[in-house]
Design an enzyme around this catalytic site. Sequence first.
Site, mmCIF file in Angstrom:
data_model
loop_
_atom_site.group_PDB
_atom_site.id
_atom_site.type_symbol
_atom_site.label_atom_id
_atom_site.label_comp_id
_atom_site.label_asym_id
_atom_site.label_seq_id
_atom_site.Cartn_x
_atom_site.Cartn_y
_atom_site.Cartn_z
ATOM 1 C CG ASP A 153 -9.163 -42.208 -2.369
ATOM 2 O OD1 ASP A 153 -8.176 -41.706 -1.797
ATOM 3 O OD2 ASP A 153 -9.984 -41.557 -3.033
ATOM 4 C CD GLU A 162 -8.856 -37.430 -0.917
ATOM 5 O OE1 GLU A 162 -9.496 -36.404 -1.084
ATOM 6 O OE2 GLU A 162 -7.860 -37.754 -1.587
ATOM 7 C CG ASN A 163 -12.733 -39.955 -0.880
ATOM 8 O OD1 ASN A 163 -13.287 -38.873 -0.807
ATOM 9 N ND2 ASN A 163 -11.788 -40.207 -1.763
ATOM 10 C CG ASN A 172 -10.286 -34.051 -4.331
ATOM 11 O OD1 ASN A 172 -9.738 -35.109 -4.030
ATOM 12 N ND2 ASN A 172 -11.387 -34.010 -5.052
ATOM 13 C CG HIS A 173 -13.188 -35.701 -1.576
ATOM 14 N ND1 HIS A 173 -14.356 -35.024 -1.869
ATOM 15 C CD2 HIS A 173 -12.853 -36.374 -2.700
ATOM 16 C CE1 HIS A 173 -14.722 -35.298 -3.120
ATOM 17 N NE2 HIS A 173 -13.822 -36.107 -3.651
HETATM 18 FE FE LIG Z 1 -9.242 -37.305 -3.796
#
Ligand SMILES: [Fe+2]
Length: 146
Positions: free
Chosen positions: A8, A39-40, A68-69
Amino acid sequence: MRILFLGDVVGQTGCLAIKQNLQNVIKENKIDFTIINGENAADNGVGITQNNIDEFFSCGVDVITTGNHIWDQKETYEFIKTQPKLLRPLNLDEKLPGAGFIILTSRNGFKIGVLNLMGNVFMKKCDDLFKTMENFLENKKLKKRL
Ligand SMILES: [Fe+2]
């Protein structure tokens, strides 16, 4: 073959670190292929924007993975359709836009398949990643390099 995978990259600080360092890291370590989980990367630390993607690719990133983001920035639903090198987890609803797999060529000329799967321990429910992987392998024939 030297593959760099960066977990990340979060928000402005993470993106700045990529901007300031990645090209040198790739060069100094003779990296052939670079994967980043982005994703972040958005300024507020959740989701990813078109601007993040453009910046990552200009710094030498080959493919961006997510989890998930992935949908936390609304614009992602649209621009992912035109960004095949931005993967979304394959084990999400297949009607969602984007792809979870891509084959690209490394700097030293090898074909590399990148498959993006997401686990769901303590996370929102997604399809079982092991079943998705088995299904993927049954249906995907990889050729030997000649
Ligand atoms: Fe994640």
